[in-house]
Design a protein around this motif. Structure first.
Motif, short mmCIF file in Angstrom:
data_model
loop_
_atom_site.label_atom_id
_atom_site.label_comp_id
_atom_site.label_asym_id
_atom_site.label_seq_id
_atom_site.Cartn_x
_atom_site.Cartn_y
_atom_site.Cartn_z
N GLY A 1 0.83 -1.20 0.00
CA GLY A 1 0.00 0.00 0.00
C GLY A 1 0.87 1.24 0.00
O GLY A 1 2.08 1.19 -0.19
N GLY A 2 0.24 2.39 0.18
CA GLY A 2 1.00 3.64 0.18
C GLY A 2 1.29 4.12 -1.22
O GLY A 2 0.78 3.59 -2.21
N THR A 3 2.12 5.19 -1.30
CA THR A 3 2.38 5.78 -2.61
C THR A 3 3.80 5.56 -3.10
O THR A 3 4.07 5.76 -4.27
N VAL A 4 4.72 5.15 -2.19
CA VAL A 4 6.13 5.05 -2.60
C VAL A 4 6.31 3.95 -3.63
O VAL A 4 6.95 4.16 -4.68
N ALA A 5 5.75 2.78 -3.38
CA ALA A 5 5.94 1.65 -4.29
C ALA A 5 5.41 1.96 -5.69
O ALA A 5 6.13 1.74 -6.68
N PRO A 6 4.17 2.47 -5.83
CA PRO A 6 3.72 2.75 -7.21
C PRO A 6 4.56 3.82 -7.91
O PRO A 6 4.82 3.69 -9.12
#
Lengths: 214, 304
Positions: free
Chosen positions: B260-265
């Motif tokens: 989840g979160g925004t860093v991975a995408p």
């Protein structure tokens, strides 16, 4: 094409060619090409390994194909074919996209970005009058950023002279003539000595024939 | 014996960047209008992100293309003879796509957002017409290379499909990048990421087919050797396979399952985009002209 029109063709006799590069040099002198651009390039080939190795030169030039790939892909219509089968580039129409260079199976399309010379101190020294002459001739005929190519020395042919490379060949390995005339020297040579074209599988039907090496 | 196998040098990074940007623009636009046509209210952000990417990417690509010309002032002549080649047809396709893209942006996003917001029917028609041209932009980049017959590496029938899948996946990751930075709804981003997993696997398969289809003739076998083991190999294995495909695939799978979160995408989309550019460069740098065959001799072209 009707048979009463001249269809210029070349015959290059590989068993006579000994790789002296006279054609390359004469072409360079006649067409004033800058550094690295040879309309009549000779390529060296080797097969086998010592002691049964063989070497054979392959003099090339524009094949003036009957069905040229460069004409097929040219997006601007700059590439044109005249009634004698000579393929030329109209420098006012060419945009220099280099598509013809990717499409030509024989590597006979060239482009020059700027004038360059073989002399090492070109930056520091002023150009001599001979180079200036060559440069102005190149600019007059081809210019920069456009496709440039061999045209069988069409100007010389129309003056009744042989192309520069034919005239210069000391081994008499190069012949020019009319492919539409079955009794011309080159037609007879092609018939008698089993002349072949390079990479005929692409269906371009080149007008340059080679006579097999020994 | 073959002496000095050498790939073509006329089209390299600038053309690779153009092919890549045309792919990203077309892909992002197509996914944007698809999200608008199929999805509901919560898809508006990603839809606009896709449409807003369409025109600028293709326009920058087209500018690079003109910059690469030897005589840029003659570029308009390319559109005059559509019967000649895919380059001429491509210029027309690009021009229409860019006009549609500008209209779509101007009347739905900025500076006149209300024009198409109210007119649902007009927006749908524009979307469908635009999507057709977006598809054409993506496929034509492969056809452009295919027309160069002496370069068998570019003649593989699967090349336009490979470019299409790569265009869709890089376009999708461009949308994901903007969506993640701009704070789009996480559910929509996760849906896009699931589509990406599929596209990524398709791209790996297409790349595998493309490489295995290359050993039929001398010149494309040389191309394959150049790409898999030769001078282009580091860019291919590290740039395309690892950075462009494996890393984003792993990151996206992690994001969908546990992270989840925004860093991975964001990281995944940057990697996927760079990989898309490298893929185009690898294909271009691997283009080897067919040797000239005279009897038993084969002559490699050295001046192409």
């Amino acid at each position: 094409m009707s048979t009463n029109v001249i269809r210029y063709g070349f015959v290059i006799d590989l068993k006579r060619c000994y790789g002296c590069y006279s054609c390359t040099a004469a072409c360079k002198a006649a067409n004033h090409t800058p550094k690295g651009i040879d309309f009549a390039k000779c390529i060296q080939g080797e097969i086998g390994t010592y002691p049964s190795a063989l070497r054979q030169m392959l003099p090339t030039l524009c094949m003036q194909c009957e069905d040229p790939e460069c004409l097929t892909v040219c997006p601007t219509g700059a590439t044109q074919q005249d009634e004698n089968g000579i393929v030329t580039v109209d420098k006012n129409l060419c945009m220099g996209c280099k598509y013809c260079m990717q499409a030509c199976p024989y590597g006979q399309r060239h482009t020059v970005d700027e004038w360059s010379t073989y002399f090492p101190d070109a930056e520091t020294r002023e150009m001599d009058p001979y180079q200036l002459y060559a440069k102005s001739k190149w600019e007059e005929k081809y210019g920069y950023g456009m496709a440039a190519k061999c045209d069988f020395c069409i100007v010389r042919l129309r003056e009744g002279k042989e192309p520069a490379c034919v005239e210069a060949c000391p081994a008499k390995a190069r012949h020019i003539g009319d492919l539409n005339d079955p009794e011309s020297e080159i037609s007879i040579l092609i018939r008698r000595e089993r002349g072949f074209q390079l990479n005929p599988e692409l269906g371009t039907n080149p007008c340059v024939y080679y006579l097999p090496p020994r | 014996m073959l002496v000095y196998p050498k790939a073509q040098t006329k089209w390299l990074w600038i053309i690779a960047a153009y092919l890549f940007l045309a792919g990203v623009g077309g892909g992002a636009y197509l996914l944007g209008v698809a999200a608008d046509l199929i999805g509901g209210e919560q898809w508006t952000f990603l839809s606009k992100a896709g449409i807003i990417l369409g025109f600028p990417c293709v326009a920058i690509g087209a500018a690079l293309l003109i910059f690469d010309l030897g005589t840029p002032k003659n570029f308009w002549r390319a559109a005059m003879k559509p019967g000649t080649s895919w380059m001429a047809r491509g210029v027309i396709i690009l021009s229409i796509f860019m006009i549609l893209g500008v209209i779509h942006i101007a009347f739905w996003i900025w500076p006149f957002p209300n024009v198409l917001e109210g007119a649902e029917g007009a927006r749908q028609i524009l979307s469908i017409v635009g999507a057709v041209f977006a598809l054409a932009v993506m496929i034509y980049t492969g056809l452009l290379l295919e027309a160069s017959r002496p370069i068998a590496f570019w003649g593989a029938a699967i090349l336009p499909e490979l470019f299409l899948v790569s265009a869709l996946s890089t376009g999708l990751m461009g949308v994901v990048l903007i969506g993640s930075i701009g704070g789009a709804a996480k559910t929509t981003i996760l849906t896009f990421e699931k589509i990406y997993i599929l596209l990524n696997v398709f791209e790996l398969i297409a790349l595998g087919f493309f490489m295995q289809a290359t050993h039929r003739v001398t010149e494309s076998r040389i191309s394959a050797e150049l790409v898999l083991r030769g001078a282009v190999a580091p860019l291919f294995w590290f740039g395309v396979v690892i950075v462009g495909l494996i890393v984003p695939l792993v990151l996206v799978i992690l994001d969908v399952t546990i992270l989840g979160g925004t860093v991975a995408p964001i990281a995944a989309s940057i990697c996927a985009l760079i990989g898309g550019l490298f893929l185009r460069e690898v294909i271009l740098a691997g283009g080897v002209h067919a040797p000239l065959k005279a009897g038993r001799f084969e002559y490699m072209l050295t001046n192409v």
